[in-house]
Design a protein around this motif. Structure first.
Motif, mmCIF file in Angstrom:
data_model
loop_
_atom_site.group_PDB
_atom_site.id
_atom_site.type_symbol
_atom_site.label_atom_id
_atom_site.label_comp_id
_atom_site.label_asym_id
_atom_site.label_seq_id
_atom_site.Cartn_x
_atom_site.Cartn_y
_atom_site.Cartn_z
ATOM 1 N N VAL A 341 0.834 -1.205 0.000
ATOM 2 C CA VAL A 341 0.000 0.000 0.000
ATOM 3 C C VAL A 341 0.867 1.253 0.000
ATOM 4 C CG1 VAL A 341 -1.799 1.241 1.247
ATOM 5 C CG2 VAL A 341 -1.824 -1.252 1.181
ATOM 6 N N LEU A 342 1.974 1.211 0.716
ATOM 7 C CA LEU A 342 2.857 2.368 0.760
ATOM 8 C C LEU A 342 3.422 2.683 -0.614
ATOM 9 C CD1 LEU A 342 4.054 4.293 2.941
ATOM 10 C CD2 LEU A 342 6.045 2.808 2.986
ATOM 11 N N THR A 343 3.637 1.657 -1.402
ATOM 12 C CA THR A 343 4.218 1.835 -2.731
ATOM 13 C C THR A 343 3.181 2.250 -3.767
ATOM 14 O OG1 THR A 343 5.872 0.152 -2.202
ATOM 15 C CG2 THR A 343 5.605 0.731 -4.525
ATOM 16 N N ASN A 344 1.947 1.766 -3.635
ATOM 17 C CA ASN A 344 0.974 1.911 -4.712
ATOM 18 C C ASN A 344 -0.152 2.895 -4.423
ATOM 19 O OD1 ASN A 344 1.740 -0.399 -6.729
ATOM 20 N ND2 ASN A 344 1.876 -1.314 -4.704
ATOM 21 N N ILE A 345 -0.369 3.260 -3.179
ATOM 22 C CA ILE A 345 -1.452 4.188 -2.841
ATOM 23 C C ILE A 345 -0.834 5.457 -2.267
ATOM 24 C CG2 ILE A 345 -3.523 4.549 -1.467
ATOM 25 C CD1 ILE A 345 -4.069 1.600 -1.572
ATOM 26 N N ARG A 346 -0.993 6.546 -2.978
ATOM 27 C CA ARG A 346 -0.298 7.787 -2.617
ATOM 28 C C ARG A 346 -0.764 8.355 -1.273
ATOM 29 N NH1 ARG A 346 -2.180 12.589 -3.560
ATOM 30 N NH2 ARG A 346 -3.682 11.747 -5.038
ATOM 31 N N LYS A 347 -2.051 8.239 -0.975
ATOM 32 C CA LYS A 347 -2.577 8.856 0.242
ATOM 33 C C LYS A 347 -2.241 8.053 1.501
ATOM 34 C CE LYS A 347 -6.491 10.887 0.397
ATOM 35 N NZ LYS A 347 -7.943 11.179 0.369
ATOM 36 N N TYR A 348 -1.710 6.863 1.340
ATOM 37 C CA TYR A 348 -1.287 6.073 2.504
ATOM 38 C C TYR A 348 0.171 6.401 2.794
ATOM 39 C CZ TYR A 348 -0.228 2.094 5.512
ATOM 40 O OH TYR A 348 0.159 1.307 6.565
ATOM 41 N N ASN A 349 0.390 7.229 3.798
ATOM 42 C CA ASN A 349 1.751 7.668 4.116
ATOM 43 C C ASN A 349 1.846 7.943 5.609
ATOM 44 O OD1 ASN A 349 4.388 8.382 3.794
ATOM 45 N ND2 ASN A 349 3.985 10.373 2.877
ATOM 46 N N PRO A 350 1.748 6.896 6.448
ATOM 47 C CA PRO A 350 1.688 7.123 7.898
ATOM 48 C C PRO A 350 3.034 7.511 8.482
ATOM 49 C CG PRO A 350 1.746 4.780 7.438
ATOM 50 C CD PRO A 350 1.687 5.476 6.106
ATOM 51 N N ASP A 351 2.986 8.406 9.453
ATOM 52 C CA ASP A 351 4.189 8.714 10.213
ATOM 53 C C ASP A 351 4.159 7.908 11.511
ATOM 54 O OD1 ASP A 351 2.283 9.970 11.716
ATOM 55 O OD2 ASP A 351 2.876 12.004 11.149
ATOM 56 N N VAL A 352 5.071 8.209 12.406
ATOM 57 C CA VAL A 352 5.181 7.434 13.646
ATOM 58 C C VAL A 352 3.921 7.571 14.489
ATOM 59 C CG1 VAL A 352 6.445 7.236 15.814
ATOM 60 C CG2 VAL A 352 7.685 7.556 13.684
ATOM 61 N N ARG A 353 3.374 8.782 14.542
ATOM 62 C CA ARG A 353 2.160 8.982 15.321
ATOM 63 C C ARG A 353 1.021 8.135 14.767
ATOM 64 N NH1 ARG A 353 -0.974 14.692 15.273
ATOM 65 N NH2 ARG A 353 -0.690 14.280 13.052
ATOM 66 N N ASP A 354 0.890 8.092 13.441
ATOM 67 C CA ASP A 354 -0.169 7.298 12.822
ATOM 68 C C ASP A 354 0.018 5.812 13.119
ATOM 69 O OD1 ASP A 354 -1.053 9.676 11.770
ATOM 70 O OD2 ASP A 354 -0.059 9.390 9.838
ATOM 71 N N LEU A 355 1.256 5.334 13.044
ATOM 72 C CA LEU A 355 1.511 3.925 13.320
ATOM 73 C C LEU A 355 1.200 3.576 14.778
ATOM 74 C CD1 LEU A 355 4.846 3.371 11.349
ATOM 75 C CD2 LEU A 355 2.551 2.647 10.695
ATOM 76 N N CYS A 356 1.558 4.471 15.684
ATOM 77 C CA CYS A 356 1.228 4.238 17.100
ATOM 78 C C CYS A 356 -0.283 4.198 17.303
ATOM 79 C CB CYS A 356 1.853 5.323 17.971
ATOM 80 S SG CYS A 356 3.656 5.256 18.082
ATOM 81 N N PHE A 357 -0.980 5.097 16.633
ATOM 82 C CA PHE A 357 -2.443 5.113 16.742
ATOM 83 C C PHE A 357 -3.046 3.823 16.181
ATOM 84 C CE2 PHE A 357 -6.276 5.957 14.152
ATOM 85 C CZ PHE A 357 -7.191 6.045 15.183
ATOM 86 N N LEU A 358 -2.564 3.375 15.023
ATOM 87 C CA LEU A 358 -3.102 2.154 14.423
ATOM 88 C C LEU A 358 -2.814 0.939 15.303
ATOM 89 C CD1 LEU A 358 -2.129 2.751 10.686
ATOM 90 C CD2 LEU A 358 -4.427 2.784 11.652
ATOM 91 N N ALA A 359 -1.600 0.865 15.852
ATOM 92 C CA ALA A 359 -1.256 -0.262 16.719
ATOM 93 C C ALA A 359 -2.124 -0.266 17.980
ATOM 94 C CB ALA A 359 0.223 -0.203 17.087
ATOM 95 N N SER A 360 -2.294 0.913 18.580
ATOM 96 C CA SER A 360 -3.110 1.005 19.794
ATOM 97 C C SER A 360 -4.561 0.640 19.501
ATOM 98 C CB SER A 360 -3.025 2.416 20.372
ATOM 99 O OG SER A 360 -1.695 2.782 20.653
ATOM 100 N N THR A 361 -5.086 1.135 18.395
ATOM 101 C CA THR A 361 -6.472 0.833 18.038
ATOM 102 C C THR A 361 -6.666 -0.653 17.804
ATOM 103 O OG1 THR A 361 -6.670 3.021 17.007
ATOM 104 C CG2 THR A 361 -8.331 1.376 16.423
#
Length: 802
Positions: A341-361
């Motif tokens: 998804v990171l390679t093929n979908i332009r709007k998917y570009n999570p930073d560290v905060r986003d990754l922490c949020f996704l992991a916590s959720t």
């Protein structure tokens, strides 16, 4: 994992720079989060046993009703143990029969006697004189031959006695009688033990032929002691054997007698263990929904075994391999999905905060689902007529995807939904139906909150989720080939409840997420759109012209955002706050002058440019102070880009001394950065258009259209839109939207007749510089009513705007 590089101001939870140095290496953080999520999810998913009370001894009082959640086969351990012991005892003892043991013994006895008679110089014609070795006495050679014949050593006294045997002893007759009466009989070591085994039956294996046969009676069998005792009368009757000879010969026979029937203990035990292991466990069935124990009852031993089976459900030797397999699957699936998804979908570009949020959720979602499973089991024990599986559909499965969609974007919500759906299926016993149910429910919920302009949108999305849940349950029920029964109604009812519960929980959790992770969601934007907030009221009081300008810009960008598919709520709210920095120096901006003299007349052009650019910096500081969120802070910082303040730049060039160094254009440009998002670009364009529209003396539709096209063209040519995602088609739609909104603002009205006593006062003209005097259309040096020039039209054609 490889993450795309993002701006440093997005690496922190707030709008400022990151305060944690390990945030800088996003790959390590992403890998650490992935490993943590895989391990913790495995700990949540793998254990299948419920929270069943422990009852250690029969007679304890049950604390609550407990029903079986599924069909179970439980081992009856006492009965299984009894069956296995019976199988062990049914294996008969194994005795090995050596048919040559007796013949070997009597043959040695015979050879020994022959050696003795030869040594005595008997008249045996077959006697052969042995030649002694050099230096060895003749007697020693004879003794050695006798001992070799017997197969054991003789005592000195015994040998001397045996040397006195008569030379005419009939060895053949004596040994023949001993063989027939003693050595040919089956001999056992312990007759008492043998008789006890024989009473239950034994297996005799002939070592020569390896054939086995079961015997309950063995003729002529005798023990060693009895066999030795029966030898004494035979020796007593033999001619020439005296008492002293008989005593020594009995000692020799005792050494030569060996059991021909021997108990094979090792192989017998192996056969018994094999029979023990081959007995399958004795199982009894517990049906799904069967009441195991009721509250207040005394727990019996059978009930304790059933409860122990429920508690140990899933705790077998397969747990560790299953856990390892699940960890490997989670790691590979998440890493592959993230990379793809990171390679093929332009709007998917999570930073560290986003990754922490996704992991916590993800972790919190599965913990809630696990807790819900335990509660469902308890409810099923209490309400007997509702299956435990019916309660599962009351779980708010769509909650996680709705949260991710509100906080981040649709692309991330889609990936999140796919990742959790198959894991939920594994949690529910590898159920494909549950996985499909969760996938559909989550997608509907995420779609329903895509542009949450009002809190009621959450509940509207919850209604859609509830309806789709009901439809999916009906379809899956029919797909499974089950009849239409009362349980289906229960499932549909719980599915409707689960959809609405998702909306309620999302509404309550969103503020917590905004506070912990410093996100600015659509819900937060709705709160910021309240005109009674202190900062907007201060803007209205301190800078009323700027306030009115911001409201119009908000209308312009909201309409344009809807046309091009941007976020209209973010664009409108950011427009309200984009000029809050003018609160600190409101009178230096023409819209707030109120007819007063222009304060820039007495300032140097460089100072005027510095004051104009400072409102961006002041606005960023005030936005952070009031915690408006990173998206609004970014738009405030970018809404002028690096545009040139042309009015004061031209004034500085005109006032410059020819002998002095040339004016640096960079001193008269905003500090940027250029707009990075479509919403920021919309506010830049609307800000210029609204300011320029104030200079139109006769704002007809044609003049408004020409002004809008010219300003958009100028911004485009200046390169201010190079770093955002606007296309030429988008700019055409933006221009059309601006024309429609401005046409509504500057619409023509009927000239109503006025009473005579009302005197119209002519609006005084203020010779002052407007806020956006850096834009060519806002200066009095140009005719704002003039039609666009030929060069301008050519520029517009390059944009694709007609």
């Amino acid at each position: 994992m490889e993450l795309r590089e993002k701006r440093s101001d997005k690496k922190s939870f707030a709008a400022g720079e990151s305060t944690c140095p390990w945030y800088q290496d996003q790959r390590q953080v992403a890998l650490l989060l992935l490993l943590s999520v895989a391990l913790l999810l495995t700990l949540v998913i793998i254990p299948k046993g419920g929270f069943i009370p422990k009852y250690h001894v029969p007679g304890e009082i049950a604390a609550r009703d407990i029903k079986s959640p599924r069909d179970l086969l439980i081992e009856d351990k006492p009965l299984t143990q009894t069956k296995r012991e019976e199988a062990r005892q049914a294996v008969r003892p194994l005795y090995d029969f050596d048919s040559v043991a007796g013949r070997n013994g009597i043959a040695r006895f015979k050879r020994g006697l022959l050696e003795l008679t030869r040594a005595a110089g008997t008249s045996n014609p077959q006697q052969v004189k042995k030649i002694p070795a050099p230096g060895a006495p003749e007697g020693d050679v004879t003794r050695a031959a006798v001992e070799m014949a017997f197969g054991f050593s003789l005592a000195e006294e015994d040998y001397k006695v045996l040397r006195t045997l008569p030379a005419d002893l009939d060895v053949e007759a004596l040994t023949a009688q001993l063989q027939q009466e003693v050595f040919d009989r089956p001999l056992v070591a312990n007759m008492k033990v043998f008789n006890a085994d024989l009473a239950k039956g034994i297996v005799i294996r002939d070592l020569a032929s390896q054939q086995e046969k079961v015997h309950s009676d063995v003729p002529r069998v005798t023990g060693l002691a009895e066999a030795l005792a029966s030898s004494n009368p035979i020796l007593k009757k033999a001619p020439g054997i005296k008492r002293k000879h008989r005593k020594v010969l009995m000692t020799v026979l005792q050494q030569l007698l060996r059991p021909s029937l021997t108990y094979n203990q090792q192989e017998t035990e192996q056969r018994r263990q094999q029979a023990y292991d081959e007995v399958a466990p004795v199982l009894f069935q517990v049906k799904k929904g069967e009441m195991i124990v009721r509250e207040g009852e005394r727990v019996s031993a059978a009930q304790i075994s059933k409860l122990r089976a429920l508690r140990d459900l899933g705790r077998d030797s397969r747990v560790l391999p299953s856990a390892l397999g699940l960890i490997i699957c989670i790691l590979l699936f998440y890493a592959t999905a993230h990379r793809f998804v990171l390679t093929n979908i332009r709007k998917y570009n999570p930073d560290v905060r986003d990754l922490c949020f996704l992991a916590s959720t993800t972790l919190i979602f599965f913990v809630l689902v696990k807790i819900s499973l335990v509660i469902s089991t308890g409810l099923a024990s209490t309400v007997e007529h509702i299956d435990a599986s019916s309660y599962y559909y009351a779980i708010p499965f769509a909650m996680g995807a709705m949260l991710v969609r509100i906080v981040l974007n649709s692309e991330t919500a889609l990936i999140f939904t796919i990742c959790i759906s198959w894991l939920v299926g594994i949690l529910f016993g590898n159920s494909l139906f549950i996985a499909l149910y969760v996938l559909t429910s989550s997608l509907v919920g995420a779609h329903g909150v895509r542009h949450c302009k009002q809190r009621s949108n959450l509940y509207r999305a919850g209604v859609w989720v509830a309806l789709v849940n009901a439809g999916m349950l009906l379809g899956l029920h029919l797909l499974a080939g089950k009849p239409l029964d009362l349980q289906l109604l229960y499932k549909i009812g719980f599915g409707l409840f689960g959809g609405m519960l998702s909306a309620v929980m999302v509404n309550g959790i969103i503020p917590l997420i905004e506070s912990l992770f410093k996100y600015t969601t659509d819900i937060k934007l709705l709160e910021l759109a309240n005109m009674n907030l202190p900062i907007l009221r201060e803007l209205m009081v301190q800078a009323p012209g700027t306030y009115h300008h911001s409201m119009i810009v908000g209308s312009l960008v909201e309409a344009a955002a809807e046309e091009i598919g941007a976020n209209p709520l973010l664009a409108r709210v950011a427009a309200y706050y984009h000029d809050i920095g003018k609160i600190k120096k409101p009178l230096y901006f023409i819209e707030n002058a109120g007819g007063q003299r222009n304060r820039h007349d007495k300032l140097a052009p460089s100072m005027s440019a510095l004051i104009l650019t400072s409102h961006v910096k002041d606005g960023v500081e005030m936005a952070r102070e009031h915690k408006l969120g990173a998206p609004i802070v970014d738009i405030i910082q970018q809404h002028h880009g690096t545009a040139l303040i042309k009015f004061f730049y031209d004034r500085a060039k005109n006032q410059a001394d020819p002998g002095m160094p040339q004016i640096d254009e960079r001193d008269y440009r905003y500090h940027g950065p250029k707009p990075q998002t479509r919403e920021a670009a919309l506010i830049m364009l609307a800000d210029a258009v609204e300011a320029a529209s104030r200079t139109l003396s006769d704002p007809t539709s044609a003049r408004i259209q020409g002004m809008v096209k010219k300003l958009i063209n100028n911004v485009f040519i200046d390169g201010q839109l190079d770093e955002c995602d606007l296309t030429l088609k988008d700019m055409h739609l933006i221009a059309r939207s601006f024309n429609r909104v401005l046409g509504g603002i500057f619409h023509n009205r009927i000239d109503y007749p006025e009473p005579v006593h009302i005197v119209r006062e002519k609006k005084p003209e203020v010779d002052a510089v407007s806020e956006d005097s850096d834009r060519e259309s806002a200066t009095k040096t140009e005719d704002p009513e003039a039609a666009p020039t030929k060069d301008s039209n050519n520029d517009l054609k390059r944009l694709g705007i007609s």
